[in-house]
Design a protein around this motif. Sequence first.
Motif, PDB file in Angstrom:
ATOM      1  N   ALA A 140       0.841  -1.197   0.000  1.00 27.81           N
ATOM      2  CA  ALA A 140       0.000   0.000   0.000  1.00 27.81           C
ATOM      3  C   ALA A 140       0.877   1.249   0.000  1.00 27.81           C
ATOM      4  O   ALA A 140       1.951   1.239   0.578  1.00 27.81           O
ATOM      5  N   PRO A 141       0.425   2.310  -0.687  1.00 29.69           N
ATOM      6  CA  PRO A 141       1.225   3.541  -0.646  1.00 29.69           C
ATOM      7  C   PRO A 141       1.195   4.115   0.760  1.00 29.69           C
ATOM      8  O   PRO A 141       0.218   3.948   1.472  1.00 29.69           O
ATOM      9  N   ASP A 142       2.276   4.751   1.153  1.00 29.40           N
ATOM     10  CA  ASP A 142       2.335   5.421   2.444  1.00 29.40           C
ATOM     11  C   ASP A 142       1.288   6.518   2.471  1.00 29.40           C
ATOM     12  O   ASP A 142       1.346   7.426   1.661  1.00 29.40           O
ATOM     13  N   PRO A 143       0.285   6.456   3.344  1.00 24.68           N
ATOM     14  CA  PRO A 143      -0.749   7.483   3.249  1.00 24.68           C
ATOM     15  C   PRO A 143      -0.320   8.806   3.881  1.00 24.68           C
ATOM     16  O   PRO A 143       0.369   8.828   4.889  1.00 24.68           O
ATOM     17  N   GLY A 144      -0.774   9.901   3.289  1.00 20.31           N
ATOM     18  CA  GLY A 144      -0.677  11.189   3.922  1.00 20.31           C
ATOM     19  C   GLY A 144      -2.053  11.452   4.511  1.00 20.31           C
ATOM     20  O   GLY A 144      -2.964  10.645   4.351  1.00 20.31           O
ATOM     21  N   VAL A 145      -2.192  12.545   5.232  1.00 19.30           N
ATOM     22  CA  VAL A 145      -3.494  12.830   5.830  1.00 19.30           C
ATOM     23  C   VAL A 145      -3.931  14.240   5.456  1.00 19.30           C
ATOM     24  O   VAL A 145      -3.141  15.176   5.485  1.00 19.30           O
ATOM     25  N   TYR A 146      -5.176  14.370   5.054  1.00 19.01           N
ATOM     26  CA  TYR A 146      -5.730  15.673   4.707  1.00 19.01           C
ATOM     27  C   TYR A 146      -6.917  15.947   5.625  1.00 19.01           C
ATOM     28  O   TYR A 146      -7.763  15.075   5.844  1.00 19.01           O
ATOM     29  N   VAL A 147      -6.947  17.150   6.195  1.00 18.82           N
ATOM     30  CA  VAL A 147      -8.086  17.519   7.046  1.00 18.82           C
ATOM     31  C   VAL A 147      -9.132  18.169   6.144  1.00 18.82           C
ATOM     32  O   VAL A 147      -8.869  19.175   5.471  1.00 18.82           O
ATOM     33  N   ILE A 148     -10.305  17.584   6.104  1.00 15.18           N
ATOM     34  CA  ILE A 148     -11.359  18.049   5.185  1.00 15.18           C
ATOM     35  C   ILE A 148     -11.842  19.441   5.586  1.00 15.18           C
ATOM     36  O   ILE A 148     -12.072  19.710   6.770  1.00 15.18           O
ATOM     37  N   GLU A 149     -11.927  20.317   4.583  1.00 15.11           N
ATOM     38  CA  GLU A 149     -12.410  21.665   4.845  1.00 15.11           C
ATOM     39  C   GLU A 149     -13.862  21.802   4.399  1.00 15.11           C
ATOM     40  O   GLU A 149     -14.359  20.992   3.621  1.00 15.11           O
ATOM     41  N   LYS A 150     -14.498  22.877   4.866  1.00 19.48           N
ATOM     42  CA  LYS A 150     -15.904  23.135   4.539  1.00 19.48           C
ATOM     43  C   LYS A 150     -16.067  23.214   3.015  1.00 19.48           C
ATOM     44  O   LYS A 150     -15.217  23.805   2.339  1.00 19.48           O
ATOM     45  N   ASN A 151     -17.115  22.627   2.490  1.00 14.64           N
ATOM     46  CA  ASN A 151     -17.427  22.636   1.058  1.00 14.64           C
ATOM     47  C   ASN A 151     -16.486  21.814   0.169  1.00 14.64           C
ATOM     48  O   ASN A 151     -16.570  21.869  -1.044  1.00 14.64           O
ATOM     49  N   ASP A 152     -15.558  21.061   0.771  1.00 16.30           N
ATOM     50  CA  ASP A 152     -14.707  20.169  -0.027  1.00 16.30           C
ATOM     51  C   ASP A 152     -15.557  19.069  -0.652  1.00 16.30           C
ATOM     52  O   ASP A 152     -16.531  18.612  -0.042  1.00 16.30           O
TER      53      ASP A 152
END
Length: 302
Positions: free
Chosen positions: A26-38
């Motif tokens: 599996a690819p090494d995951p990064g993390v994204y914090v979801i923003e409003k309206n994404d």
Amino acid sequence: MNYTVRAALSGLAIAMTCTCHVVAQAPDPGVYVIEKNDTLIEIASRFNTSVAELKRLNNIGNPKTIRAGSTLSVPKQFEVYAVKSGDTISEIAQAHRIRDDHLIRYNALSAPDKLKIGQVLKIPLRMKASPGTPARPVYVPPAMAADVRAQLAKYPVNSRWKWIAIHHSATTQGSLESMDRYHKEERHMTNGLAYHFVIGNGRNMGDGAIGIGNRWKQQIKGGHLFSEWQNNITIGICLVGNFEKGAPTARQMKSLEALLAWLQTRTGIRKGMIMPHRKMNVKPTACPGKYFPTDKLLAKLR
Ligand SMILES: [Zn+2]
């Protein structure tokens, strides 16, 4: 860009602190914090991936369930490389199958020829050629004389430069000094030499010698084109010689190639924006002459 950097950095932190949950392949995951309206479509395009891949990575059944403030795993954006003794930026780029100018800009390197041992470079993964595609042969320009390279490294490079125009002097001999005098005294140009660089032909100036003009040292606009707005954003290089009567010397062309490659790396100017004077001037001109090998030169550059 903020989200990319933040996500990529948190991905890096996870990769370093938590290896126990890494699934093989599996690819090494990064993390994204979801923003409003994404939306998933937007997030996927920001991270150069697909909605299906995001759903798979995050076990998302219904995309409508994503909420601002919660986190999403995204594919890793870069890997890191620590500079080893003897490494050059071109070799590192070549080994990672990316372009050296991309690597320089991605890392905002101001002195790419002065890498330090142990210096950590980020290798952007999405600029990498995919496995299986043969790497494009890397264009290796002729080496530039060490003294010229050292001189060039002294002056910062402004972001104004978008084009490069190539000229001939239309004289059989000349030098940076003689042209500077002529432009000051006869053409009444306060800043003197209209070009940023002059390349000699062995008559009054070394064959292939690169002269750095004051306008380059001060990063000010040239006086080599008819249009002032073009002068404002165009680097001017003049080769001594009359190429309506004969071709430039082999050494002049080698130096020109080396200088163009250096300038392209520092300014991001693509070869489509490198032109003979006659192609960009709004007033007709023969410069740099019918024997200047424009097509041969441009075919070599990247
Ligand atoms: Zn010209």
